[in-house]
Scaffold this active site. Structure first.
Site, PDB file in Angstrom:
ATOM      1  N   ASN A   7       8.518  10.733  -0.619  1.00  0.00           N
ATOM      2  CA  ASN A   7       7.596  10.410   0.463  1.00  0.00           C
ATOM      3  C   ASN A   7       8.127  11.016   1.761  1.00  0.00           C
ATOM      4  OD1 ASN A   7       5.534   8.834   2.083  1.00  0.00           O
ATOM      5  ND2 ASN A   7       5.294   7.848   0.086  1.00  0.00           N
TER       6      ASN A   7
ATOM      7  N   PHE B 261       2.575   7.007   6.847  1.00  0.00           N
ATOM      8  CA  PHE B 261       3.939   7.049   7.359  1.00  0.00           C
ATOM      9  C   PHE B 261       4.250   8.374   8.045  1.00  0.00           C
ATOM     10  CE2 PHE B 261       4.055   4.503   3.399  1.00  0.00           C
ATOM     11  CZ  PHE B 261       4.384   3.277   3.949  1.00  0.00           C
TER      12      PHE B 261
ATOM     13  N   PRO C  33       0.363   8.894  -1.592  1.00  0.00           N
ATOM     14  CA  PRO C  33      -0.067   9.529  -0.338  1.00  0.00           C
ATOM     15  C   PRO C  33       0.747   9.015   0.835  1.00  0.00           C
ATOM     16  CG  PRO C  33      -1.974   8.898  -1.633  1.00  0.00           C
ATOM     17  CD  PRO C  33      -0.765   8.331  -2.344  1.00  0.00           C
ATOM     18  N   CYS C  34       1.071   9.938   1.771  1.00  0.00           N
ATOM     19  CA  CYS C  34       2.037   9.594   2.814  1.00  0.00           C
ATOM     20  C   CYS C  34       1.436   9.543   4.208  1.00  0.00           C
ATOM     21  CB  CYS C  34       3.171  10.621   2.808  1.00  0.00           C
ATOM     22  SG  CYS C  34       2.611  12.312   3.140  1.00  0.00           S
ATOM     23  N   GLN C  35       0.108   9.652   4.354  1.00  0.00           N
ATOM     24  CA  GLN C  35      -0.467   9.748   5.699  1.00  0.00           C
ATOM     25  C   GLN C  35      -0.100   8.564   6.586  1.00  0.00           C
ATOM     26  OE1 GLN C  35      -2.031  10.258   2.859  1.00  0.00           O
ATOM     27  NE2 GLN C  35      -3.544  11.894   2.985  1.00  0.00           N
TER      28      GLN C  35
END
Length: 668
Positions: free
Chosen positions: A176, A136, A132-134
């Site tokens: 990502n 960044f 999960p990239c939230q």
């Protein structure tokens, strides 16, 4: 399988006038047209089957809705197991792994990766996936930085590394958001690179735009390829100005053709839905800003995310499809409606036959969180040839390591193009839009909810009655507020609001605003600002006070001055409010000691002042509400209350521990 020795310098040379994409399609007997990525994937699978290809055993982590899995599965990789935490996503994976489905015979596993222990017999040659990239993401950067690896979700790459060490595959592909590179001033990126290298892998990385690889969507993401042995070059774009032969982008209009608007309703409704119709394709809410030249601005420049009221341009790939968003989160169709799920699948290059399970929001979430399968296919083919030594039926062209792609520069050019489109559209508005102004006098009784700062005509639980008087004219807007059945004759305080220095026309049709309070009570203070905001919306069409003041990271467009009745005994807290109204301690992150000095209070009293400001409708952020804000620092974005029933911050609470050292601070 026979290994093929590759000369990377030779492969990176771009043949003159080559049309790589056309060569690929011709060798697979696929024609360009709507839905061509589906046929491309099917033909690839058929070619591998006919030529006795031994699939590359692959483990998929953070599988989501299966976008990356589709791409690798079609390109000769056997996904032996898909690991995914969200049960709602796993239902999609299970549906499509049934016999005869797109991911037939693949095995989804619903488990937290931190608890995933691979079977002792599991042997894989490759691992794919991106956590999960939230932490960044752009949203994190907008909210004053990124949490990066200081957030639990930002450390999931360590689980990826754990599995690399346990399974020792030949290589891996990690995806990502590109914000990962700049998170925490580059420290997070250094940690990630070191962790992969310590696991025994040499890494290669690039930021790629999906539109360059046949996806009708501009979507920039970071890709890392790690190898135990050998070298790797990323594939050349198949589409766009950087592609061999400069093949035109796959446009949104081409992509959705034939998908059908089944189930689509015209318009998007709500408070701002009607604005979509006049927005030129390719633009967003910024069409309705002063900077774009709109005669009746509704929004302030950069006060919203770029996907707010974003209408797709049919002649270009769409902007990034977001996994989550509100009612006004685009892309919206150029037909002034939501895209259907079938159309969104096309824009992400999910196969038509691939079933995404769930209601609309769950489907959009899975689509928006996925790597577009067509980009996945091209990356998989590049790995198949360079790392696994497979001879493909068409040539592959690769990017020299030092070659820069041009999608960032093209974004700037697009900005200029759309600014011109906005000017042309605004010119057509002519003089139809009339300036704000006029005269209004009246009285009203309203009820302000102390729970969510919403207005109501009648009394509701936990609300306060507010008596309002209006006198709005071209010289001054005067709004008076008092609580209860009886009121004082004289005002207890006055807040004067006017354009900031150097600005004469602020779009109100009046020179200044006076907010007069009959009672020195906190709900009355909040009610005055809400009453002002309500009239602002009615008269000018602006969305709210933030649009009048401008986004907090820019120089404010308005100024406020609060003065008290000369005979009134004013408590220290109200002096803090007076300072905040005038912008003292506002719009910047500050530690407790700085706020104490600015407000002239004891350090140990700062936190209680912030809590009361929050009760009065002010948005107050700290590490507990926004993890990217340093502990012990606070941010009050605006000099006026901004909390409403729709505010995300309304459901967040401050945490006393940030003020733990306040007692040791000097008095103000």
């Amino acid at each position: 399988m026979k290994e093929v020795s590759l000369d990377l310098n030779l492969l990176s040379r771009e043949p003159a006038n080559a049309v790589w994409f056309q060569e690929m399609l011709a060798s697979l007997e696929v024609s360009r047209g709507a839905g061509w990525p589906d046929r491309f994937g099917q033909s690839l699978r058929r070619w591998f089957a006919e030529h006795g290809h031994s699939p590359i055993k692959t483990l998929s982590l953070f599988a989501g809705g299966g976008g990356l899995d589709i791409g690798f599965h079609d390109a000769g990789f056997e996904i032996v197991q898909m690991v995914e935490l969200e049960a709602k996503y796993v239902r999609t994976l299970e549906r499509n792994s049934q016999p005869g489905k797109w991911l037939s015979k693949v095995h989804p596993t619903c488990v937290d990766i931190r608890k995933f222990v691979p079977d002792s017999q599991l042997k894989v040659d490759f691992i794919i996936g991106g956590p999960p990239c939230q932490t960044f993401s752009a949203a994190g950067r907008r909210a004053a930085g990124v949490a990066g690896t200081s957030d639990a979700r930002g450390t999931l790459f360590q689980e990826y590394v754990r599995l690399l060490k346990a399974l020792q595959p030949k290589g891996f592909l990690f995806e990502n958001v590109y914000g990962i590179i700049g998170a925490q001033k580059g420290e997070a990126w250094r940690q990630i690179q070191k962790a992969f290298r310590d696991a025994g892998y040499r890494i290669y990385f690039r930021i790629l735009d999906a539109a360059d690889y046949g996806v009708p969507q501009h979507r920039e993401r970071l890709f890392i390829v790690g190898l135990k042995e050998g070298n790797y070059l990323f594939p050349c774009p198949t589409h766009g100005p950087d592609s061999p032969g400069k093949v035109p982008f796959y446009t949104a209009l081409e992509a959705v053709a034939g998908a059908g608007p089944s189930g689509a309703e015209a318009g998007i409704g709500g408070r701002y839905g009607h604005l979509l119709e006049n927005i030129p394709p390719g633009l967003n809410y910024s069409f309705y800003t002063e900077e774009m030249g709109h005669p009746q601005p509704v929004f302030s420049w950069r006060s919203k995310f770029s996907d707010f009221l974003y209408k797709a341009d049919p002649e270009m790939p769409v902007r990034t499809i977001k996994a989550k968003g509100g009612q006004y989160t685009g892309p919206f169709s150029w037909e002034n409606r939501h895209f259907t799920i079938a159309e969104l699948k096309r824009l992400q290059t999910f196969p038509d036959q691939y079933e995404i399970v769930g209601n609309r929001s769950v489907c959009v979430e899975q689509i928006g969180n996925s790597v577009p399968p067509q980009l996945g296919r091209i990356l998989a083919l590049s790995i198949l040839e360079q790392v696994m030594g497979v001879q493909l039926p068409f040539p592959m062209h690769y990017l020299p390591q030092a070659l820069e792609l041009g999608f960032r520069q093209r974004k700037r050019q697009l900005t200029e193009r759309y600014a011109e489109k906005a000017r042309e559209a605004i010119a057509l508005l002519g003089t139809e839009a009339s300036p704000a102004g006029g005269v209004f006098r009246g009285e009203a009784v309203r009820f302000l909810s102390l729970a969510d700062f919403g207005w109501s005509e009648g009394e509701v639980p936990n609300s306060v009655r507010v008596n309002l008087r209006y006198d709005l004219n071209k010289d001054c807007w005067q709004i008076e507020a008092g609580a209860g059945e009886t009121e004082r004759d004289e005002n207890q305080y006055l807040i004067e609001v006017s354009p900031s220095s150097g600005r004469e026309d602020w779009g109100l049709g009046t020179r200044k605003v006076k907010l007069c309070a009959k009672d020195l009570e906190k709900p009355v203070f909040a009610a005055l600002w809400k009453a002002f905001e309500e009239k602002l919306v009615e008269v000018t069409g602006k969305a709210d006070l933030v649009q009048l003041a401008g986004y907090y990271q820019y120089t404010p467009r308005i100024r406020g001055v609060m003065s008290f009745h000369p005979q009134l005994r004013v408590e220290p807290f109200w002096r803090v409010v007076q300072g905040v109204v005038s912008g003292i301690g506002v719009a910047t992150q500050l530690p407790v000691q700085d706020l104490a000095l600015l407000w002239g209070v004891n350090g140990e009293d700062v936190f209680s002042c912030l809590q009361v400001l929050r009760v009065m409708g002010y948005e107050v952020r700290n590490h507990n509400t926004n993890s990217q804000i340093a502990k012990g620092e606070y941010l009050i974005p605006y000099g006026f209350p901004t909390l409403t029933p729709r505010s995300v911050q309304l459901r967040k609470n401050l945490n006393r521990h940030d003020a733990i050292d306040a007692k040791r601070l000097p008095a103000g």
